[in-house]
Design a protein around this motif. Structure first.
Motif, mmCIF file in Angstrom:
data_model
loop_
_atom_site.group_PDB
_atom_site.id
_atom_site.type_symbol
_atom_site.label_atom_id
_atom_site.label_comp_id
_atom_site.label_asym_id
_atom_site.label_seq_id
_atom_site.Cartn_x
_atom_site.Cartn_y
_atom_site.Cartn_z
ATOM 1 N N TRP A 1 17.247 -28.739 -103.147
ATOM 2 C CA TRP A 1 17.619 -29.747 -104.138
ATOM 3 C C TRP A 1 19.127 -29.757 -104.404
ATOM 4 O O TRP A 1 19.611 -30.604 -105.158
ATOM 5 C CB TRP A 1 16.863 -29.494 -105.438
ATOM 6 C CG TRP A 1 15.386 -29.692 -105.284
ATOM 7 C CD1 TRP A 1 14.482 -28.797 -104.805
ATOM 8 C CD2 TRP A 1 14.638 -30.870 -105.590
ATOM 9 N NE1 TRP A 1 13.222 -29.336 -104.798
ATOM 10 C CE2 TRP A 1 13.285 -30.601 -105.273
ATOM 11 C CE3 TRP A 1 14.986 -32.122 -106.115
ATOM 12 C CZ2 TRP A 1 12.275 -31.556 -105.463
ATOM 13 C CZ3 TRP A 1 13.981 -33.055 -106.304
ATOM 14 C CH2 TRP A 1 12.644 -32.778 -105.980
ATOM 15 N N GLU A 2 19.845 -28.817 -103.815
ATOM 16 C CA GLU A 2 21.294 -28.742 -104.026
ATOM 17 C C GLU A 2 22.002 -29.661 -103.042
ATOM 18 O O GLU A 2 21.864 -29.517 -101.833
ATOM 19 C CB GLU A 2 21.774 -27.302 -103.850
ATOM 20 C CG GLU A 2 21.131 -26.309 -104.820
ATOM 21 C CD GLU A 2 21.603 -24.893 -104.566
ATOM 22 O OE1 GLU A 2 22.754 -24.726 -104.119
ATOM 23 O OE2 GLU A 2 20.819 -23.955 -104.809
ATOM 24 N N LEU A 3 22.783 -30.569 -103.567
ATOM 25 C CA LEU A 3 23.446 -31.560 -102.723
ATOM 26 C C LEU A 3 24.480 -30.929 -101.797
ATOM 27 O O LEU A 3 24.762 -31.462 -100.729
ATOM 28 C CB LEU A 3 24.123 -32.625 -103.599
ATOM 29 C CG LEU A 3 23.183 -33.506 -104.427
ATOM 30 C CD1 LEU A 3 23.990 -34.422 -105.329
ATOM 31 C CD2 LEU A 3 22.275 -34.330 -103.518
ATOM 32 N N ALA A 4 25.056 -29.809 -102.203
ATOM 33 C CA ALA A 4 26.134 -29.213 -101.416
ATOM 34 C C ALA A 4 25.623 -28.401 -100.237
ATOM 35 O O ALA A 4 26.404 -27.953 -99.403
ATOM 36 C CB ALA A 4 27.006 -28.323 -102.310
ATOM 37 N N ILE A 5 24.308 -28.190 -100.159
ATOM 38 C CA ILE A 5 23.746 -27.367 -99.091
ATOM 39 C C ILE A 5 23.675 -28.160 -97.794
ATOM 40 O O ILE A 5 23.148 -29.272 -97.758
ATOM 41 C CB ILE A 5 22.344 -26.860 -99.476
ATOM 42 C CG1 ILE A 5 22.430 -25.959 -100.707
ATOM 43 C CG2 ILE A 5 21.697 -26.129 -98.319
ATOM 44 C CD1 ILE A 5 23.216 -24.695 -100.481
ATOM 45 N N ASP A 6 24.213 -27.593 -96.728
ATOM 46 C CA ASP A 6 24.089 -28.229 -95.417
ATOM 47 C C ASP A 6 22.674 -27.994 -94.894
ATOM 48 O O ASP A 6 22.107 -26.909 -95.040
ATOM 49 C CB ASP A 6 25.103 -27.637 -94.430
ATOM 50 C CG ASP A 6 26.540 -28.002 -94.784
ATOM 51 O OD1 ASP A 6 26.730 -29.086 -95.377
ATOM 52 O OD2 ASP A 6 27.440 -27.205 -94.498
ATOM 53 N N GLY B 1 10.179 -36.464 -81.548
ATOM 54 C CA GLY B 1 11.516 -36.974 -81.258
ATOM 55 C C GLY B 1 12.065 -37.920 -82.305
ATOM 56 O O GLY B 1 13.105 -38.554 -82.077
ATOM 57 N N ALA B 2 11.394 -38.040 -83.452
ATOM 58 C CA ALA B 2 11.892 -38.927 -84.504
ATOM 59 C C ALA B 2 13.249 -38.428 -84.997
ATOM 60 O O ALA B 2 13.470 -37.220 -85.112
ATOM 61 C CB ALA B 2 10.907 -38.974 -85.663
ATOM 62 N N PRO B 3 14.174 -39.347 -85.274
ATOM 63 C CA PRO B 3 15.505 -38.917 -85.720
ATOM 64 C C PRO B 3 15.456 -38.238 -87.079
ATOM 65 O O PRO B 3 14.622 -38.557 -87.924
ATOM 66 C CB PRO B 3 16.287 -40.233 -85.797
ATOM 67 C CG PRO B 3 15.250 -41.290 -85.982
ATOM 68 C CD PRO B 3 14.050 -40.811 -85.221
ATOM 69 N N LYS B 4 16.359 -37.262 -87.254
ATOM 70 C CA LYS B 4 16.506 -36.596 -88.541
ATOM 71 C C LYS B 4 17.745 -37.151 -89.231
ATOM 72 O O LYS B 4 18.825 -37.199 -88.650
ATOM 73 C CB LYS B 4 16.632 -35.078 -88.353
ATOM 74 C CG LYS B 4 15.328 -34.417 -87.912
ATOM 75 C CD LYS B 4 15.464 -32.905 -87.912
ATOM 76 C CE LYS B 4 14.135 -32.231 -87.576
ATOM 77 N NZ LYS B 4 14.228 -30.760 -87.621
ATOM 78 N N TRP B 5 17.549 -37.567 -90.458
ATOM 79 C CA TRP B 5 18.643 -38.145 -91.228
ATOM 80 C C TRP B 5 19.297 -37.062 -92.056
ATOM 81 O O TRP B 5 18.623 -36.269 -92.709
ATOM 82 C CB TRP B 5 18.104 -39.256 -92.119
ATOM 83 C CG TRP B 5 17.431 -40.329 -91.320
ATOM 84 C CD1 TRP B 5 16.097 -40.425 -91.024
ATOM 85 C CD2 TRP B 5 18.060 -41.421 -90.662
ATOM 86 N NE1 TRP B 5 15.858 -41.513 -90.234
ATOM 87 C CE2 TRP B 5 17.046 -42.148 -89.988
ATOM 88 C CE3 TRP B 5 19.376 -41.864 -90.571
ATOM 89 C CZ2 TRP B 5 17.315 -43.285 -89.253
ATOM 90 C CZ3 TRP B 5 19.647 -43.001 -89.842
ATOM 91 C CH2 TRP B 5 18.634 -43.707 -89.186
ATOM 92 N N PRO B 6 20.635 -37.006 -92.030
ATOM 93 C CA PRO B 6 21.337 -35.939 -92.763
ATOM 94 C C PRO B 6 21.219 -36.103 -94.270
ATOM 95 O O PRO B 6 20.798 -37.147 -94.771
ATOM 96 C CB PRO B 6 22.792 -36.101 -92.288
ATOM 97 C CG PRO B 6 22.904 -37.523 -91.840
ATOM 98 C CD PRO B 6 21.559 -37.887 -91.298
ATOM 99 N N SER B 7 21.605 -35.045 -94.965
ATOM 100 C CA SER B 7 21.613 -35.027 -96.440
ATOM 101 C C SER B 7 20.212 -35.245 -96.992
ATOM 102 O O SER B 7 19.949 -36.185 -97.747
ATOM 103 C CB SER B 7 22.578 -36.087 -96.985
ATOM 104 O OG SER B 7 23.872 -35.895 -96.487
ATOM 105 N N SER B 8 19.302 -34.339 -96.634
ATOM 106 C CA SER B 8 17.918 -34.498 -97.065
ATOM 107 C C SER B 8 17.784 -34.440 -98.584
ATOM 108 O O SER B 8 16.917 -35.101 -99.161
ATOM 109 C CB SER B 8 17.038 -33.426 -96.416
ATOM 110 O OG SER B 8 17.466 -32.125 -96.762
#
Length: 226
Positions: free
Chosen positions: A83-88, A128-135
């Motif tokens: 839930w932390e926005l700063a976490i990669d 193979g579905a794409p993963k979107w960043p910033s989950s």
């Protein structure tokens, strides 16, 4: 007076806090469930050890059960970091985003007599579905859209989540009388002063850098950052 950038960030932070509070019952359940199983396992193990004849096979089964529940509890605690926005992170697929969001809010919606329905195209993972960043950001936005549709109309019967192309989601309300609402449902609904309205949802999207199309009974979420 026009809100300053700092004030707008505080507004978005307040919306995120409200969404986390709404998701907290489901998160708490994921943590307390393993604890309950462990307590029962320890009780059975204590009884087995106190028995005149100790069965090592049964003891091993109890220990294995407790060990598995500890692993589940550790995973649940670690998930709070998501839930932390700063976490990669490695990103999230559209299917996983929908599954997580619906899983977190289904019980609260059902208590209101509101059904959450996921389109068949989103119900199974795709290889193979794409993963979107910033989950984390996408999770807040998805929950925010659900919260907006939950709070704004007065005649919500079903909220349907469907795919739009390869990179977006539509969340739509089907009007209808909410049925089977629990008598304690009001305890799970935000006070009107904390209701997520269009302004609150748009403030969240602007702060996170995503584009939303907000209608009275629908929200379109683009998974790529603006």
């Amino acid at each position: 007076m026009k809100a300053s950038p700092g004030a707008r960030s505080w507004i978005a932070a307040g919306v995120r806090h409200e969404l986390l509070i709404r998701a907290l019952p489901a998160l708490r359940h994921d943590m307390t469930g393993p604890v309950s199983v462990m307590r029962m396992g320890l009780l059975m193990l204590r009884r087995q050890v106190a028995a005149p004849a100790i069965d090592p096979v049964v003891c091993e089964q109890r220990v294995t059960l407790i060990d598995s529940q500890i692993a589940e509890l550790v995973n649940a605690v670690r998930s709070l970091r998501d839930w932390e926005l700063a976490i990669d992170d490695e990103g999230i697929t559209r299917h996983a985003l929908v599954a997580q969001g619906v899983g977190l809010m289904r019980a609260a919606f059902e208590l209101q007599g509101i059904h959450l329905q996921v389109d068949g195209a989103l119900q199974a993972p795709i290889d193979g579905a794409p993963k979107w960043p910033s989950s984390a950001a996408l999770r807040y936005l998805f929950l925010g859209a659900l919260g907006y549709l939950h709070d704004t109309p007065t005649d919500v019967g079903t909220v349907t989540v469907s795919a739009d192309g390869d990179d977006a989601l539509w969340l739509r309300v089907t009007a209808g009388e909410a049925d089977g609402a629990d008598a304690m449902a009001g305890a799970h609904r935000a006070p009107r002063m904390l209701a997520i309205d269009a302004i609150a949802l748009q403030s969240l999207a602007d702060d996170l850098g995503y584009a939303l199309a907000i209608e009275r009974d629908a929200v379109r979420l683009t998974l790529a950052a603006a």
